[in-house]
Design a protein around this motif. Sequence first.
Motif, short mmCIF file in Angstrom:
data_model
loop_
_atom_site.label_atom_id
_atom_site.label_comp_id
_atom_site.label_asym_id
_atom_site.label_seq_id
_atom_site.Cartn_x
_atom_site.Cartn_y
_atom_site.Cartn_z
N THR A 77 0.84 -1.18 0.00
CA THR A 77 0.00 0.00 0.00
C THR A 77 0.88 1.23 0.00
O THR A 77 2.09 1.17 0.25
CB THR A 77 -0.90 0.03 1.24
N GLN A 78 0.28 2.40 -0.26
CA GLN A 78 1.06 3.63 -0.30
C GLN A 78 1.70 3.91 1.05
O GLN A 78 2.85 4.38 1.12
CB GLN A 78 0.16 4.80 -0.73
N GLU A 79 1.00 3.62 2.14
CA GLU A 79 1.56 3.82 3.47
C GLU A 79 2.74 2.89 3.70
O GLU A 79 3.78 3.28 4.26
CB GLU A 79 0.50 3.59 4.55
N GLU A 80 2.61 1.64 3.25
CA GLU A 80 3.70 0.67 3.42
C GLU A 80 4.91 1.03 2.57
O GLU A 80 6.06 0.83 2.98
CB GLU A 80 3.19 -0.73 3.06
N VAL A 81 4.66 1.56 1.36
CA VAL A 81 5.76 1.99 0.51
C VAL A 81 6.53 3.13 1.19
O VAL A 81 7.77 3.13 1.22
CB VAL A 81 5.25 2.45 -0.86
N ALA A 82 5.80 4.10 1.72
CA ALA A 82 6.45 5.24 2.39
C ALA A 82 7.32 4.76 3.55
O ALA A 82 8.45 5.24 3.73
CB ALA A 82 5.39 6.23 2.88
N GLU A 83 6.81 3.81 4.32
CA GLU A 83 7.59 3.30 5.45
C GLU A 83 8.81 2.52 4.97
O GLU A 83 9.92 2.66 5.51
CB GLU A 83 6.72 2.39 6.31
N ALA A 84 8.64 1.69 3.94
CA ALA A 84 9.75 0.88 3.42
C ALA A 84 10.85 1.77 2.86
O ALA A 84 12.04 1.54 3.11
CB ALA A 84 9.24 -0.08 2.35
N ILE A 85 10.46 2.79 2.10
CA ILE A 85 11.45 3.70 1.53
C ILE A 85 12.23 4.41 2.64
O ILE A 85 13.45 4.56 2.57
CB ILE A 85 10.77 4.74 0.61
N GLY A 86 11.51 4.85 3.68
CA GLY A 86 12.17 5.53 4.79
C GLY A 86 13.15 4.63 5.53
O GLY A 86 14.15 5.11 6.07
N ARG A 87 12.88 3.34 5.56
CA ARG A 87 13.76 2.41 6.25
C ARG A 87 14.99 2.05 5.40
O ARG A 87 16.07 1.80 5.93
CB ARG A 87 13.02 1.12 6.60
N LEU A 88 14.80 2.00 4.09
CA LEU A 88 15.85 1.52 3.21
C LEU A 88 16.74 2.62 2.66
O LEU A 88 17.90 2.38 2.32
CB LEU A 88 15.24 0.74 2.04
N LEU A 89 16.19 3.83 2.55
CA LEU A 89 16.93 4.93 1.93
C LEU A 89 16.91 6.16 2.83
O LEU A 89 16.01 6.31 3.65
CB LEU A 89 16.30 5.28 0.57
N PRO A 90 17.87 7.06 2.67
CA PRO A 90 17.93 8.26 3.52
C PRO A 90 16.98 9.35 3.04
O PRO A 90 17.37 10.51 2.87
CB PRO A 90 19.40 8.69 3.39
N ILE A 91 15.76 9.00 2.78
CA ILE A 91 14.77 9.98 2.31
C ILE A 91 13.45 9.73 3.02
O ILE A 91 13.18 8.62 3.50
CB ILE A 91 14.55 9.90 0.78
N GLN A 92 12.64 10.75 3.09
CA GLN A 92 11.31 10.65 3.67
C GLN A 92 10.29 11.00 2.59
O GLN A 92 10.43 11.99 1.89
CB GLN A 92 11.17 11.60 4.86
N ILE A 93 9.28 10.17 2.47
CA ILE A 93 8.23 10.39 1.48
C ILE A 93 6.91 10.00 2.12
O ILE A 93 6.82 9.02 2.87
CB ILE A 93 8.50 9.57 0.20
N SER A 94 5.88 10.77 1.86
CA SER A 94 4.56 10.50 2.45
C SER A 94 3.76 9.57 1.55
O SER A 94 4.07 9.40 0.38
CB SER A 94 3.79 11.81 2.66
N ALA A 95 2.70 8.99 2.14
CA ALA A 95 1.82 8.13 1.36
C ALA A 95 1.19 8.91 0.20
O ALA A 95 1.02 8.38 -0.90
CB ALA A 95 0.74 7.53 2.25
N ARG A 96 0.84 10.15 0.45
CA ARG A 96 0.26 10.98 -0.61
C ARG A 96 1.26 11.20 -1.75
O ARG A 96 0.91 11.15 -2.93
CB ARG A 96 -0.20 12.32 -0.05
N GLN A 97 2.52 11.44 -1.39
CA GLN A 97 3.55 11.62 -2.40
C GLN A 97 3.76 10.34 -3.20
O GLN A 97 4.00 10.39 -4.40
CB GLN A 97 4.87 12.03 -1.74
N VAL A 98 3.64 9.20 -2.53
CA VAL A 98 3.75 7.91 -3.24
C VAL A 98 2.68 7.84 -4.34
O VAL A 98 2.96 7.43 -5.47
CB VAL A 98 3.59 6.73 -2.27
N GLY A 99 1.47 8.25 -4.01
CA GLY A 99 0.40 8.25 -4.99
C GLY A 99 0.71 9.14 -6.18
O GLY A 99 0.45 8.78 -7.34
N HIS A 100 1.28 10.32 -5.91
CA HIS A 100 1.64 11.24 -6.99
C HIS A 100 2.74 10.66 -7.87
O HIS A 100 2.78 10.93 -9.08
CB HIS A 100 2.10 12.58 -6.41
N VAL A 101 3.64 9.87 -7.26
CA VAL A 101 4.75 9.30 -8.02
C VAL A 101 4.27 8.16 -8.92
O VAL A 101 4.64 8.09 -10.10
CB VAL A 101 5.85 8.79 -7.07
#
Length: 484
Positions: A153-177
């Motif tokens: 899900t978009q929320e899970e993607v945001a959390e996974a990206i934050g754990r794996l990479l030095p960046i922060q992205i919101s669930a809403r931003q995931v949807g836009h991407v």
Amino acid sequence: METNEALKSRLLKQAEEAIELLLTQIQTMEEGDLQAVEQQVLSTMMDLGRKCLEGVVNQQAQRRGSPARRVGGCGHRQRLVSTRQRHLLTLMGPIIIQRAYYQCMSIGKKEEKQEKDTCSHGEAPCDAVWGLDAHRSSPGVQRAVSYLAATLTQEEVAEAIGRLLPIQISARQVGHVIRPVGEAFEHWEDQQMQEVMQHGEEKRTRERERQERGGEPITRLYVEMDGVMTRMRRGSVPMEKQEQEKNEDIYREVKVGAVFVGQPGRERSMLAPGVFVDTPGPITYVARRTSADAFAPLLYGLAQRMGMERAQQVVVLADGAKWIWRLAEEQFPGAVQIVDEYHAREHIWEVARAVFVEEPGMRETWATAIIEKLMQGRVEAVIAAIEQLPAVTPPPGKSRSIPQIEAAYFRSNSERMRYPLFRAQGMHLGSGIAEAACKTVVSTRTKRSGMRWTPDGLAAVLALRTAVLNRAFDHCWHASRSVA
């Protein structure tokens, strides 16, 4: 303007400083704490990589030069007004790009009204060069986020990206991407389908010539399809009158197709010595929320890509839905059509439950006996047994009773239920692949608790998910970007 030597010198100095700081930090860590050392090394390398990327991009932006005047994408003359910053999220963290920004010069009054809707009034040419026109994230981030969004899900993607990479992205931003990436995948898939449909004969001729030069034939290619309902946001799709009157969830069907090559398995056919029953090879999918007419060429195109021209026999395996068999006749003429055994049995149990409401023992006895006739390929006997049952009241809103409806079902599908004939040829007879495809492709990702979709959001996720499941994500990524 910074030269290569100046940039090299600056990056080397930053690298030296980063390594010295890293060694200092490691000395303060407890000996043997590999996790802490690993994390610190990764953090240092990512930070250094971010600085390198920012330096290289900015240097190349400067190298392009900044003429005082140019013609913009809108066709107007533009003038350089300033150097503006562009914040960009990359795999190594956020960077800032300094690039020249231009604005449209004054236009005449006669042109003003005509150009009002098309004039951008301002743009940074560097953005177009780097493919950043409508994006706040780098292609690397878009690719990683889109790949994960096919499963999470978009929320899970945001959390996974934050754990794996030095960046922060919101669930809403995931949807836009993911939306433009999914749209690009879908657009590319449509183009492939159109090419197959428009140049089908030419492509088939080339394919036959290629096969004659050494292509391996396919004994049997299977095509399965089904539909699954997905919950949509109210107002996002045209609604029927009863849907508008009731404040309830609305659902629309997603059509799913699965294509695979039948491979001889270990099980032998009991009806033909030396014949082994097919097992499914690697499965490829297509899924769209669309009409049967629009879905048909997509499924046909998928079958072509799976080697339908090399197949000695094509088998369409599904339940008894009328749209499926109409599609099969139009897109796969000459294919063997089979109603899978499971669905056929379910229709017999439907009759038994409707007639023997108060007699569970009789219900099971009757259904078991009729299923035995069905498995023997005696479809006419099945129809006769149903028609001999006592009359029952039609369901609410129906003009015919369940036995009458099911007798017509078996009559219209009788040639698709000659199971002994199919078994003797070693054919795979279950449509579990199609049902599993509905769950694997659609339900697992789009039917989680509370999910409601817009048409664009659903289409994007389905395009990404099928690309991942088909092991074609990388190919789709490169192909869709080259098309764009």
